[in-house]
Motif scaffolding. Structure first.
Motif, PDB file in Angstrom:
ATOM      1  N   ASN A 102      -1.056 -13.292   1.671  1.00 44.36           N
ATOM      2  CA  ASN A 102      -2.419 -13.294   2.211  1.00 44.36           C
ATOM      3  C   ASN A 102      -2.725 -12.045   3.043  1.00 44.36           C
ATOM      4  OD1 ASN A 102      -0.932 -13.756   4.504  1.00 44.36           O
ATOM      5  ND2 ASN A 102      -1.884 -15.721   5.027  1.00 44.36           N
ATOM      6  N   GLY A 103      -1.800 -11.075   3.041  1.00 49.56           N
ATOM      7  CA  GLY A 103      -2.053  -9.824   3.745  1.00 49.56           C
ATOM      8  C   GLY A 103      -1.600  -9.789   5.186  1.00 49.56           C
TER       9      GLY A 103
ATOM     10  N   LYS B  35       0.817  -1.209   0.000  1.00 49.68           N
ATOM     11  CA  LYS B  35       0.000   0.000   0.000  1.00 49.68           C
ATOM     12  C   LYS B  35       0.856   1.266   0.000  1.00 49.68           C
ATOM     13  CE  LYS B  35      -3.813  -2.340   2.368  1.00 49.68           C
ATOM     14  NZ  LYS B  35      -4.678  -2.389   3.570  1.00 49.68           N
TER      15      LYS B  35
ATOM     16  N   ASP C 275      -2.896  -9.363  11.411  1.00 50.07           N
ATOM     17  CA  ASP C 275      -3.934  -9.386  10.383  1.00 50.07           C
ATOM     18  C   ASP C 275      -4.619  -8.029  10.414  1.00 50.07           C
ATOM     19  OD1 ASP C 275      -6.321  -9.700   8.922  1.00 50.07           O
ATOM     20  OD2 ASP C 275      -6.389 -11.834   9.353  1.00 50.07           O
ATOM     21  N   GLU C 276      -4.281  -7.171   9.432  1.00 43.75           N
ATOM     22  CA  GLU C 276      -4.821  -5.810   9.444  1.00 43.75           C
ATOM     23  C   GLU C 276      -6.326  -5.806   9.226  1.00 43.75           C
ATOM     24  OE1 GLU C 276      -4.083  -1.457   7.300  1.00 43.75           O
ATOM     25  OE2 GLU C 276      -3.053  -3.237   6.555  1.00 43.75           O
ATOM     26  N   LEU C 277      -6.844  -6.729   8.407  1.00 45.76           N
ATOM     27  CA  LEU C 277      -8.269  -6.768   8.129  1.00 45.76           C
ATOM     28  C   LEU C 277      -9.062  -7.072   9.391  1.00 45.76           C
ATOM     29  CD1 LEU C 277     -10.463  -6.591   5.937  1.00 45.76           C
ATOM     30  CD2 LEU C 277     -10.191  -9.060   5.584  1.00 45.76           C
ATOM     31  N   ARG C 278      -8.600  -8.057  10.148  1.00 48.64           N
ATOM     32  CA  ARG C 278      -9.283  -8.450  11.384  1.00 48.64           C
ATOM     33  C   ARG C 278      -8.810  -7.683  12.607  1.00 48.64           C
ATOM     34  NH1 ARG C 278      -9.228 -15.113  10.994  1.00 48.64           N
ATOM     35  NH2 ARG C 278     -10.355 -15.293   9.006  1.00 48.64           N
ATOM     36  N   LYS C 279      -7.743  -6.906  12.447  1.00 49.70           N
ATOM     37  CA  LYS C 279      -7.144  -6.174  13.570  1.00 49.70           C
ATOM     38  C   LYS C 279      -6.707  -7.146  14.667  1.00 49.70           C
ATOM     39  CE  LYS C 279      -7.976  -2.238  11.577  1.00 49.70           C
ATOM     40  NZ  LYS C 279      -6.860  -1.511  10.910  1.00 49.70           N
TER      41      LYS C 279
END
Length: 302
Positions: free
Chosen positions: A263-264, A217, A278-282
């Protein structure tokens, strides 16, 4: 480290596997799929089955200059640039199996500032190798001419001679991480500028920097002995990015390395084990010797 569903497990490749030494300071996967492992007793190449060991024997271009390997990068010709703890910089021609040494030697006019190489960055478009050293400043090798340019606290605005990481800004300049703070270097003007403020005017107070990482990003992760912060780049300036909550313990951990998986998940190596964020799930998970990690000081991640 490998996964089975949502569970993570560790498998240990150590002396019994043929590794030359158990303290690993650097790892690299090359374009052919080999894993290169830099230890304190030689360079190791792993093909998935066994280790081949490269150690110092004679300084006649047939062996590495020193056994303690700190960093490595591969160029587009599949050759290796290898930074050592006390043997300077090695260029390894993987086809000819020959080494070229770049060292600190007072008898040479074209020399490194220090033989302790902490960081490497290849600018192959301009035929340059950026070499960060401990106590020797920033060294820039021109691979076409063979000339070496040295920047230190005596001849430039770089007031710290301990350069531990280098990464591009994206506008032609370079970020330079040192033990006293963060700098930018402009190759066109050959000038350094210290980062004193963030974009909002607040003081940039990260010191003792050991790792700089650009994620997919385009954010800049700045880590070191005093923790870690993440920034967006706004018109060449740094703006704090709210990625990690302030309450997370990793914000204050000693950071050695950062890796972004496909996978991020962000994997962060520290002196207190390895963290997966895991940035999506924090969600942040810490793995230590309690989870079968062989040691809590993590120097490299692939």
């Amino acid at each position: 480290l490998y996964t089975k569903g949502e569970r993570y497990y560790f498998s240990n490749l150590s002396l019994e596997s043929g590794l030359s030494q158990i303290t690993v300071d650097a790892i690299l996967q090359d374009s052919k799929g080999f894993m290169w492992v830099g230890t304190r007793n030689g360079l190791n190449r792993f093909d998935g089955d066994r280790f081949d060991i490269f150690q110092t024997h004679e300084l006649d271009d047939t062996s590495i200059s020193e056994n303690h390997v700190l960093c490595m990068v591969e160029d587009h010709m599949e050759n290796l640039w290898i930074g050592t703890n006390d043997g300077g910089l090695n260029f390894y021609d993987t086809e000819k199996k020959k080494y070229t040494y770049y060292i600190h030697d007072e008898r040479r006019s074209n020399r490194l500032g220090s033989n302790n190489v902490k960081a490497l960055y290849l600018d192959e478009t301009n035929h340059l190798v950026y070499v960060g050293t401990h106590a020797g400043g920033l060294n820039i090798l021109n691979t076409r001419s063979g000339s070496m340019e040295l920047f230190n606290s005596r001849n430039s605005a770089l007031v710290d001679d301990n350069v531990y990481d280098i990464t591009p800004v994206g506008d032609g300049r370079m970020w330079v991480g040192t033990l006293s703070g963060l700098y930018t270097y402009d190759p066109k003007t050959r000038k350094f500028e210290r980062v004193e403020q963030e974009a909002d005017g607040s003081r940039f107070n990260i010191r003792r920097i050991t790792v700089l990482f650009r994620d997919t990003k385009k954010r800049l992760w700045v880590g070191g002995e005093q923790g870690m912060k993440i920034y967006n780049q706004v018109n060449g300036r740094l703006e704090s990015a709210r990625v990690l909550p302030d309450s997370l313990p990793i914000r204050k951990a000693f950071i050695n390395c950062i890796h972004e998986a496909r996978n991020g998940i962000y994997w962060i190596g520290t002196r207190e084990g390895v963290y997966g964020y895991d940035e999506l799930r924090k969600e942040l998970r810490q793995y230590t010797t309690a989870n079968q990690l062989p040691n809590n000081v993590v120097y490299g991640i692939l």
